[in-house]
Design a protein around this motif. Structure first.
Motif, PDB file in Angstrom:
ATOM      1  N   GLU A  18       0.814  -1.222   0.000  1.00  0.00           N
ATOM      2  CA  GLU A  18       0.000   0.000   0.000  1.00  0.00           C
ATOM      3  C   GLU A  18       0.845   1.267   0.000  1.00  0.00           C
ATOM      4  N   ASP A  19       2.010   1.262   0.665  1.00  0.00           N
ATOM      5  CA  ASP A  19       2.790   2.490   0.758  1.00  0.00           C
ATOM      6  C   ASP A  19       3.543   2.816  -0.533  1.00  0.00           C
ATOM      7  N   TRP A  20       3.426   1.990  -1.565  1.00  0.00           N
ATOM      8  CA  TRP A  20       4.062   2.293  -2.850  1.00  0.00           C
ATOM      9  C   TRP A  20       3.583   3.640  -3.390  1.00  0.00           C
ATOM     10  N   ALA A  21       2.330   3.925  -3.188  1.00  0.00           N
ATOM     11  CA  ALA A  21       1.749   5.175  -3.706  1.00  0.00           C
ATOM     12  C   ALA A  21       2.403   6.399  -3.088  1.00  0.00           C
ATOM     13  N   HIS A  22       3.028   6.248  -1.935  1.00  0.00           N
ATOM     14  CA  HIS A  22       3.618   7.402  -1.261  1.00  0.00           C
ATOM     15  C   HIS A  22       5.079   7.628  -1.636  1.00  0.00           C
ATOM     16  N   MET A  23       5.640   6.773  -2.438  1.00  0.00           N
ATOM     17  CA  MET A  23       7.032   6.919  -2.870  1.00  0.00           C
ATOM     18  C   MET A  23       7.054   7.682  -4.189  1.00  0.00           C
ATOM     19  N   GLY A  24       7.811   8.762  -4.243  1.00  0.00           N
ATOM     20  CA  GLY A  24       7.923   9.525  -5.473  1.00  0.00           C
ATOM     21  C   GLY A  24       6.613  10.150  -5.911  1.00  0.00           C
ATOM     22  N   GLU A  25       5.868  10.688  -4.960  1.00  0.00           N
ATOM     23  CA  GLU A  25       4.575  11.290  -5.293  1.00  0.00           C
ATOM     24  C   GLU A  25       4.759  12.527  -6.157  1.00  0.00           C
ATOM     25  N   THR A  26       3.792  12.781  -7.006  1.00  0.00           N
ATOM     26  CA  THR A  26       3.772  13.993  -7.803  1.00  0.00           C
ATOM     27  C   THR A  26       2.862  14.997  -7.112  1.00  0.00           C
ATOM     28  N   VAL A  27       3.374  16.210  -6.954  1.00  0.00           N
ATOM     29  CA  VAL A  27       2.594  17.269  -6.313  1.00  0.00           C
ATOM     30  C   VAL A  27       2.409  18.413  -7.303  1.00  0.00           C
ATOM     31  N   SER A  28       1.477  19.278  -7.029  1.00  0.00           N
ATOM     32  CA  SER A  28       1.170  20.352  -7.967  1.00  0.00           C
ATOM     33  C   SER A  28       1.943  21.638  -7.677  1.00  0.00           C
ATOM     34  N   ALA A  29       2.940  21.570  -6.832  1.00  0.00           N
ATOM     35  CA  ALA A  29       3.729  22.774  -6.526  1.00  0.00           C
ATOM     36  C   ALA A  29       4.451  23.254  -7.777  1.00  0.00           C
ATOM     37  N   ASP A  30       4.490  24.560  -7.949  1.00  0.00           N
ATOM     38  CA  ASP A  30       5.215  25.166  -9.063  1.00  0.00           C
ATOM     39  C   ASP A  30       6.318  26.026  -8.451  1.00  0.00           C
ATOM     40  N   PRO A  31       7.530  25.487  -8.326  1.00  0.00           N
ATOM     41  CA  PRO A  31       8.609  26.213  -7.656  1.00  0.00           C
ATOM     42  C   PRO A  31       8.864  27.599  -8.241  1.00  0.00           C
ATOM     43  N   ASP A  32       8.768  27.733  -9.554  1.00  0.00           N
ATOM     44  CA  ASP A  32       9.018  29.040 -10.174  1.00  0.00           C
ATOM     45  C   ASP A  32       8.011  30.081  -9.711  1.00  0.00           C
ATOM     46  N   ARG A  33       6.756  29.670  -9.578  1.00  0.00           N
ATOM     47  CA  ARG A  33       5.729  30.616  -9.115  1.00  0.00           C
ATOM     48  C   ARG A  33       5.942  30.976  -7.647  1.00  0.00           C
ATOM     49  N   LEU A  34       6.372  29.996  -6.842  1.00  0.00           N
ATOM     50  CA  LEU A  34       6.650  30.274  -5.433  1.00  0.00           C
ATOM     51  C   LEU A  34       7.808  31.263  -5.300  1.00  0.00           C
ATOM     52  N   LEU A  35       8.842  31.085  -6.112  1.00  0.00           N
ATOM     53  CA  LEU A  35       9.979  32.002  -6.075  1.00  0.00           C
ATOM     54  C   LEU A  35       9.595  33.383  -6.603  1.00  0.00           C
ATOM     55  N   ALA A  36       8.725  33.433  -7.601  1.00  0.00           N
ATOM     56  CA  ALA A  36       8.248  34.723  -8.114  1.00  0.00           C
ATOM     57  C   ALA A  36       7.435  35.452  -7.045  1.00  0.00           C
TER      58      ALA A  36
END
Length: 108
Positions: A18-36
């Motif tokens: 079950e914990d396979w889904a938690h390895m290497g998860e994709t998130v919707s964060a946009d680092p460039d927008r956070l830095l902007a």
């Protein structure tokens, strides 16, 4: 979108775990927008807001030390100091958002 890699040395689970889904998860964060966001806060919003807060503080201090009739104005609110403190809190938030963006960039 950003993929968060598994922690170094972490056990790689089998696909049936079950914990396979938690390895290497994709998130919707946009680092460039956070830095902007951080840069806008530091270079535009904070500078303008801090200048206005200091001007307000100075004006209210002059008013507080004027000979205003206390029956008309019994006290002068401390809004200048409050607005300066607010500006500093916003600066800390902007810095934190930038740190989050850099962490996402580093994670890949």
């Amino acid at each position: 979108m950003c993929t968060i890699p598994a922690a170094a040395g972490a056990r790689i689970p089998t696909e049936t775990e079950e914990d396979w889904a938690h390895m290497g998860e994709t998130v919707s964060a946009d680092p460039d927008r956070l830095l902007a966001y951080e840069q806008y806060g530091k270079n535009v919003a904070e500078l303008g807001l801090l200048g206005q807060a200091k001007a307000l503080d100075g004006a209210l201090n002059r008013l507080a030390h004027s000979a205003t009739d206390p029956t008309v104005m019994p006290y002068v609110p401390d809004l200048g100091v409050q607005s300066i403190a607010y500006t500093h809190r916003q600066g800390a938030l902007d810095q934190w958002v930038g740190e989050v963006g850099r962490a996402f960039q580093k994670a890949g």
